[in-house]
Write an enzyme that holds these catalytic residues in place. Sequence first.
Site, PDB file in Angstrom:
ATOM      1  CE  LYS A 171      93.218 -17.356  56.340  1.00 24.29           C
ATOM      2  NZ  LYS A 171      91.881 -17.839  55.975  1.00 24.29           N
TER       3      LYS A 171
ATOM      4  NE  ARG B  57      78.166 -25.238  68.981  1.00 20.45           N
ATOM      5  CZ  ARG B  57      77.898 -23.985  69.184  1.00 20.45           C
ATOM      6  NH1 ARG B  57      77.922 -23.503  70.413  1.00 20.45           N
ATOM      7  NH2 ARG B  57      77.602 -23.190  68.195  1.00 20.45           N
TER       8      ARG B  57
ATOM      9  CB  SER C  15      87.297 -17.240  51.595  1.00 24.08           C
ATOM     10  OG  SER C  15      87.420 -16.298  52.651  1.00 24.08           O
TER      11      SER C  15
ATOM     12  CB  THR D 257      91.828 -16.423  52.374  1.00 18.93           C
ATOM     13  OG1 THR D 257      92.455 -17.563  52.945  1.00 18.93           O
ATOM     14  CG2 THR D 257      90.625 -16.057  53.209  1.00 18.93           C
TER      15      THR D 257
ATOM     16  CB  SER E  64      83.923 -26.324  57.336  1.00 17.17           C
ATOM     17  OG  SER E  64      82.904 -25.484  57.502  1.00 17.17           O
TER      18      SER E  64
ATOM     19  N   GLY F  68      97.709 -22.842  56.343  1.00 15.24           N
ATOM     20  CA  GLY F  68      98.037 -22.891  54.918  1.00 15.24           C
ATOM     21  C   GLY F  68      96.795 -22.615  54.080  1.00 15.24           C
TER      22      GLY F  68
ATOM     23  CD  GLU G 253      87.952 -17.776  64.058  1.00 10.56           C
ATOM     24  OE1 GLU G 253      87.559 -16.825  64.749  1.00 10.56           O
ATOM     25  OE2 GLU G 253      88.096 -18.932  64.494  1.00 10.56           O
TER      26      GLU G 253
HETATM   27  N1  LIG Z   1      86.641 -23.955  57.053  1.00  8.74           N
HETATM   28  C1  LIG Z   1      87.859 -23.779  56.564  1.00  8.74           C
HETATM   29  O1  LIG Z   1      88.045 -23.818  55.338  1.00  8.74           O
HETATM   30  C2  LIG Z   1      89.015 -23.561  57.485  1.00  8.74           C
HETATM   31  C3  LIG Z   1      90.298 -23.849  57.008  1.00  8.74           C
HETATM   32  C4  LIG Z   1      91.403 -23.605  57.824  1.00  8.74           C
HETATM   33  C5  LIG Z   1      91.215 -23.104  59.097  1.00  8.74           C
HETATM   34  N2  LIG Z   1      89.959 -22.862  59.551  1.00  8.74           N
HETATM   35  C6  LIG Z   1      89.835 -22.380  60.925  1.00  8.74           C
HETATM   36  O2  LIG Z   1      89.311 -23.420  61.729  1.00  8.74           O
HETATM   37  C7  LIG Z   1      88.544 -22.870  62.802  1.00  8.74           C
HETATM   38  C8  LIG Z   1      87.175 -23.527  62.796  1.00  8.74           C
HETATM   39  O3  LIG Z   1      86.550 -23.176  61.585  1.00  8.74           O
HETATM   40  P1  LIG Z   1      85.412 -24.033  60.880  1.00  8.74           P
HETATM   41  O4  LIG Z   1      85.495 -23.701  59.453  1.00  8.74           O
HETATM   42  O5  LIG Z   1      85.457 -25.460  61.244  1.00  8.74           O
HETATM   43  O6  LIG Z   1      84.135 -23.308  61.513  1.00  8.74           O
HETATM   44  P2  LIG Z   1      82.628 -23.737  61.411  1.00  8.74           P
HETATM   45  O7  LIG Z   1      81.835 -22.523  61.674  1.00  8.74           O
HETATM   46  O8  LIG Z   1      82.407 -24.521  60.168  1.00  8.74           O
HETATM   47  O9  LIG Z   1      82.485 -24.753  62.628  1.00  8.74           O
HETATM   48  C9  LIG Z   1      82.762 -24.402  63.961  1.00  8.74           C
HETATM   49  C10 LIG Z   1      82.436 -25.588  64.846  1.00  8.74           C
HETATM   50  O10 LIG Z   1      82.692 -25.223  66.196  1.00  8.74           O
HETATM   51  C11 LIG Z   1      81.539 -25.542  66.967  1.00  8.74           C
HETATM   52  N3  LIG Z   1      81.499 -24.688  68.131  1.00  8.74           N
HETATM   53  C12 LIG Z   1      81.877 -25.071  69.322  1.00  8.74           C
HETATM   54  N4  LIG Z   1      81.741 -24.084  70.201  1.00  8.74           N
HETATM   55  C13 LIG Z   1      81.263 -23.038  69.545  1.00  8.74           C
HETATM   56  C14 LIG Z   1      80.892 -21.727  69.940  1.00  8.74           C
HETATM   57  N5  LIG Z   1      81.017 -21.321  71.196  1.00  8.74           N
HETATM   58  N6  LIG Z   1      80.441 -20.906  69.005  1.00  8.74           N
HETATM   59  C15 LIG Z   1      80.311 -21.316  67.728  1.00  8.74           C
HETATM   60  N7  LIG Z   1      80.632 -22.568  67.309  1.00  8.74           N
HETATM   61  C16 LIG Z   1      81.096 -23.420  68.222  1.00  8.74           C
HETATM   62  C17 LIG Z   1      80.375 -25.410  66.006  1.00  8.74           C
HETATM   63  O11 LIG Z   1      79.261 -26.150  66.492  1.00  8.74           O
HETATM   64  C18 LIG Z   1      80.981 -25.988  64.753  1.00  8.74           C
HETATM   65  O12 LIG Z   1      80.906 -27.399  64.803  1.00  8.74           O
HETATM   66  C19 LIG Z   1      88.503 -21.348  62.549  1.00  8.74           C
HETATM   67  O13 LIG Z   1      89.465 -20.735  63.349  1.00  8.74           O
HETATM   68  C20 LIG Z   1      88.874 -21.212  61.072  1.00  8.74           C
HETATM   69  O14 LIG Z   1      89.520 -19.988  60.793  1.00  8.74           O
HETATM   70  C21 LIG Z   1      88.865 -23.087  58.780  1.00  8.74           C
HETATM   71  O1  LIG Z   2      86.638 -19.550  54.852  1.00  7.03           O
HETATM   72  P1  LIG Z   2      87.716 -18.743  55.538  1.00  7.03           P
HETATM   73  O2  LIG Z   2      87.734 -17.326  55.099  1.00  7.03           O
HETATM   74  O3  LIG Z   2      87.661 -18.932  57.024  1.00  7.03           O
HETATM   75  O4  LIG Z   2      89.110 -19.355  55.059  1.00  7.03           O
HETATM   76  C1  LIG Z   2      89.322 -20.736  55.178  1.00  7.03           C
HETATM   77  C2  LIG Z   2      90.777 -21.084  55.261  1.00  7.03           C
HETATM   78  O5  LIG Z   2      91.394 -20.426  56.334  1.00  7.03           O
HETATM   79  C3  LIG Z   2      91.537 -20.861  53.983  1.00  7.03           C
HETATM   80  O6  LIG Z   2      92.842 -21.326  54.127  1.00  7.03           O
END
Ligand SMILES: NC(=O)c1ccc[n+]([C@@H]2O[C@H](COP(=O)([O-])OP(=O)(O)OC[C@H]3O[C@@H](n4cnc5c(N)ncnc54)[C@H](O)[C@@H]3O)[C@@H](O)[C@H]2O)c1
Ligand SMILES: O=P(O)(O)OC[C@H](O)CO
Length: 348
Positions: free
Chosen positions: A206, A48, A269, A263, A21, A151, A296
């Site tokens: 958070k 992947r 979230s 969040t 995402s 943020g 997380e």
């Molecule tokens: N989604 C949000 O709104 C958002 C916003 C800000 C920060 N984040 C942070 O960004 C980071 C990534 O989150 P995301 O939302 O993209 O996650 P997600 O679950 O949507 O995607 C994770 C990606 O990592 C890949 N990946 C690679 N190696 C992996 C493994 N060993 N195990 C699982 N997945 C693996 C998955 O295939 C997938 O493409 C997290 O630390 C999250 O807290 C997310």
């Molecule tokens: O969907 P969450 O709970 O991982 O939150 C996404 C972002 O970190 C919000 O800022």
Amino acid sequence: MAAEHQGREPLERIAVMGAGSWGTTFAKVLGDAAEHHGSRRSIRLWGRSPEVVADVARHRNTRYLGDIALPAAITATLDPAEALEGAQLVVLAVPAQSLRAQLTAWSAHVPRGAVVLSLMKGLELGTDKRMSEVIAEVTSLPAEQIAVLSGPNLAMEIARSQPTGAVVACTDHGTAQWIAEACTAPYFRPYMSTDVTGVEIGGIVKNVIALAVGICEGKEMGDNTKATVITRGLAETTRLAVALGADLTTMSGLAGLGDLVATCSSKLSRNHTAGRLLGQGLDAEAVGARMTQVAEGIKSAPAVLELAQRLGVDMPITAGVVAVLRGELPVGKLEPLLLARQLKSEGD
Ligand SMILES: NC(=O)c1ccc[n+]([C@@H]2O[C@H](COP(=O)([O-])OP(=O)(O)OC[C@H]3O[C@@H](n4cnc5c(N)ncnc54)[C@H](O)[C@@H]3O)[C@@H](O)[C@H]2O)c1
Ligand SMILES: O=P(O)(O)OC[C@H](O)CO
């Protein structure tokens, strides 16, 4: 524009490692920003999943972002070396607990002059390290080449071009500015900071507080309860951040209060959702099985608690969440446990 800072060249070649995402959405921000500024830019997204990579070639990531169209500047690959080749900026967006292993495998392909930017909001289990610390250990890059972004950034809202702010932090202000300029889009406004620790701690904790607020919601508690947990959650986040040397002001900014509010209030979230399921009586294993994306806070919470205990920082909400996650505390006992604590002054 970016060339004016620290003699850095304009940011034209970017690798985004992680096509979930946030990785995909941030790639879109970078693409839209370049289009807005009339700049040339190539954004290579590593994923992947062959299905996701093929979908991105059609300018979509349907699995994570539905029918949102992606900018033409984004291409995708299954090959990390191909994504990283010649990259000036390497953006990391994989689950925090997988970062060390993945980055170790990739590090020979990370160009030596590249800046590495973490989008992740997790603390490493077993070491209690922040992602910027893991990056420094694995790549041996100097601090001025390691940055973080955090943020109130719920990916789906940003993918729909709904306006938000963020903070880019690096010990080197010029690097933070270089990145901030490169990701400024009509709907995305980054601020700059040199407080890497504070920005990361805000984003990590958070998620744990959102689990607690989700638990309240799952138990159908009202807004007073949730506001109390959010506010006292910010108090314990601040205690930890300050003990680690962070700036107090970061905690009242977008990476502190801003992200905490987003969040803890949003149904988008994953941490809030996971908490709600806990509050409805599911155990941690059952919650994990229901989640299709990373929450997380589930894995980071024990690491946050361990770090706090090592520093002598009191984090009662985090401790309660960890006890629920470990199955040591029935979810119905969390509220009486927190309410029965010894009286104290609000500022303590
Ligand atoms: N989604 C949000 O709104 C958002 C916003 C800000 C920060 N984040 C942070 O960004 C980071 C990534 O989150 P995301 O939302 O993209 O996650 P997600 O679950 O949507 O995607 C994770 C990606 O990592 C890949 N990946 C690679 N190696 C992996 C493994 N060993 N195990 C699982 N997945 C693996 C998955 O295939 C997938 O493409 C997290 O630390 C999250 O807290 C997310
Ligand atoms: O969907 P969450 O709970 O991982 O939150 C996404 C972002 O970190 C919000 O800022």
